[in-house]
Design a protein around this motif. Sequence first.
Motif, mmCIF file in Angstrom:
data_model
loop_
_atom_site.group_PDB
_atom_site.id
_atom_site.type_symbol
_atom_site.label_atom_id
_atom_site.label_comp_id
_atom_site.label_asym_id
_atom_site.label_seq_id
_atom_site.Cartn_x
_atom_site.Cartn_y
_atom_site.Cartn_z
ATOM 1 N N LEU A 204 -63.603 24.212 42.790
ATOM 2 C CA LEU A 204 -62.399 24.875 42.307
ATOM 3 C C LEU A 204 -61.163 24.278 42.985
ATOM 4 O O LEU A 204 -60.130 24.070 42.333
ATOM 5 N N THR A 205 -61.262 23.983 44.272
ATOM 6 C CA THR A 205 -60.150 23.361 44.976
ATOM 7 C C THR A 205 -59.778 22.027 44.342
ATOM 8 O O THR A 205 -58.597 21.714 44.146
ATOM 9 N N ALA A 206 -60.801 21.241 44.010
ATOM 10 C CA ALA A 206 -60.545 19.942 43.369
ATOM 11 C C ALA A 206 -59.882 20.134 42.013
ATOM 12 O O ALA A 206 -59.009 19.340 41.611
ATOM 13 N N PHE A 207 -60.267 21.197 41.299
ATOM 14 C CA PHE A 207 -59.655 21.464 39.994
ATOM 15 C C PHE A 207 -58.193 21.863 40.152
ATOM 16 O O PHE A 207 -57.332 21.434 39.371
ATOM 17 N N VAL A 208 -57.897 22.667 41.176
ATOM 18 C CA VAL A 208 -56.506 23.041 41.437
ATOM 19 C C VAL A 208 -55.679 21.809 41.769
ATOM 20 O O VAL A 208 -54.530 21.665 41.321
ATOM 21 N N ALA A 209 -56.244 20.900 42.550
ATOM 22 C CA ALA A 209 -55.528 19.656 42.862
ATOM 23 C C ALA A 209 -55.240 18.877 41.586
ATOM 24 O O ALA A 209 -54.166 18.272 41.429
#
Length: 695
Positions: free
Chosen positions: A559-564
């Motif tokens: 999810l963090t990578a998607f937010v980035a």
Amino acid sequence: MSHPDLSAGTPHRMGAHHDGRGVNFAVFSENATLIEVCLFSDDGTQETARIALPERTGSIWHGYIAGLPVGTLYGLRAHGPYAPEQGHRFNSHKLLLDPYTREMFGDWVNSAVTLGYVDGSPKNDLSFDTRDSAAFVPKSVVSNPAMFSGMASGEHTKSDLDLIYEAHPKGATMALDGVPETLRGTYEGLASDVMIDHLHNIGVQAIELLPVHSFVDDKFLVERGLRNYWGYNSIGFFAPEPRYFGPGGLRGFRDMVDRFHTAGIEVILDVVYNHTAEGDQRGPTLSFRGLDNASYYRLTAGQSRYYVNDTGCGNTLNVAHPAVLRMVMDSLRFWVEDMGVDGFRFDLATTMGREDHGFDPKGGFFDALRQDPVLSKVRMIAEPWDIGPGGYRLGGFPPEFSEWNDSYRDTVRRYWRGDAHSAQELGARLLGSADKFEHSGRRSDASVNFIASHDGFTLADTTRFSKRHNEANTENNRDGHHSNYSDNCGVEGYTDDPTINAIRSKRQRNMLATLFLSQGTPMLLAGDEFANSQQGNNNAYCQDNDIGWLNWDHADQDLTAFVARLSAFRKTHVSVRQQRFLHGGARPDDGLPDVEWTDFNGEPLGWRDPGLANLCLTLRCSADAPEYDPCDDAVFIVFNRDVEVADVVVPKAPSGHRWVREIDTDRPSGDFSGAFVTIAGESVVAFGLQREDGE
């Protein structure tokens, strides 16, 4: 008690200030008959001198004590009438914190001795307590002026549509690996390398900190073994809260700001100038109440014993009073000029704009901000409501302010929950809420869009819980919001069911994609980028523990990578972060509208269906964009709330360009093989324009 080196001093600078030879004291009180400065031993346990300030200029009591060194501990005592029915609560037996102190020594101790009246007396607050409270309150400190040499704030231009990251100064790092143990939960830890690297990864440009003004733990919380975690209980508007100090003490706050600035990140403070920690008539006498209750607080008309409670916290600071307004303005300038911060988010900001006749966007507080050469240049954000009459003022603040848009939050939650009529409302929110903010020359960045904030469910809990679970707050689960517009996706709370967890994860991605693809200023609650949970607690104000702290060990790295990825898309495509409101006007260069709504067949969208679930949005640069700001960017966004896969007609790309799928919540890793016009159920897809030659 007199002092051999006492002279008149000056009234010009409030508080205690060392000039290299001694200390000038200046204290406001319109109704006192005498103000005393009480000096204490180095350990704060013994009162060594009690000195009456010798001069009064207007309502400022002042005096100069030669030879008094930096680091001197002191407190104030105010003499005057104890007449609660007339609004006066002077009690010289109570040692008072200097409202302008920049440092404090010692801790607040929960004790009935700090009350101005006799606890348990049949006369209640009309009784009078003669016990000395000095042992139960921290002492003010004469600060070294070198500690507060000017700092440069960031380079904010007030027109940027930045990503704001709302974080708790302690809870953000208490469980973060990579932060040294001695720095966890401190100002220094917040600006540690690992934290800054994380913020850079997700594209944060400004960090907004929950209150750092010194505050007091509420009596009822202490008695239950809890603490005030959020900090919305201020008592010292110039002093950083000591519980967040690391090895560097107070200087650690300035070091934190410096490190954030070096990293290109602004620092915004959540400030509470609407009430204080002294509560209602049953509360303690700690500072303002004892110095001049009738001036510092709004009292009820005809019953001055009681307090106006527009804040829901027992009292309301009387910012309309000139001396109180001066204190607020002095405080704001202190945090900008001496501590280097870049802006402020005003808690219950409606209270700040209240005059005797009600909320006034042209009132004294706003006038003071507009003309101030320092504060007129920094970022101002309003929480546009309080609980007083006419307190909800979303869109009603002056152009100098942005505003927290709770209508945006509720609409996005309702849309993805499947509520009727929510798609129509979503259309307005995606375009910067022009219905709320397009007046008085305001821009779309006036809308601070958020899915979650400190107050309420986290993003992940919005998909895990349909009801609040605040039992740990010891209020029988009666506290916190009733209307969360949440949906547990089939099971209340945590589950090992992979199907439900997959639905929840996509729902979170859908709401995050909606946030980053909306016009306005996006704000992300710390932890929402990795699915942080508060165990269903939607009011974790007293949870200084694993409930309130970010749980980095269980972070959803995908999810963090998607937010980035979302953040990078927003930075690349100016069409999703425009300052001008879009209304479908024809652009002068190509005649195309700057915004188009279509259905999946490419036809104009019909808005009448209350069950409308799916929509397509084409964004181009504003038809009103000036010649000096050329822009040929465009994006095409699909919102598919249905569970079924859908084929979507994509608009014709301009000559020499093609549409490229860049965001897909069904394929967050970016693997977009297959027909790009096929959209998975319950998903958001965003296409960007790319030149056919690949440039």
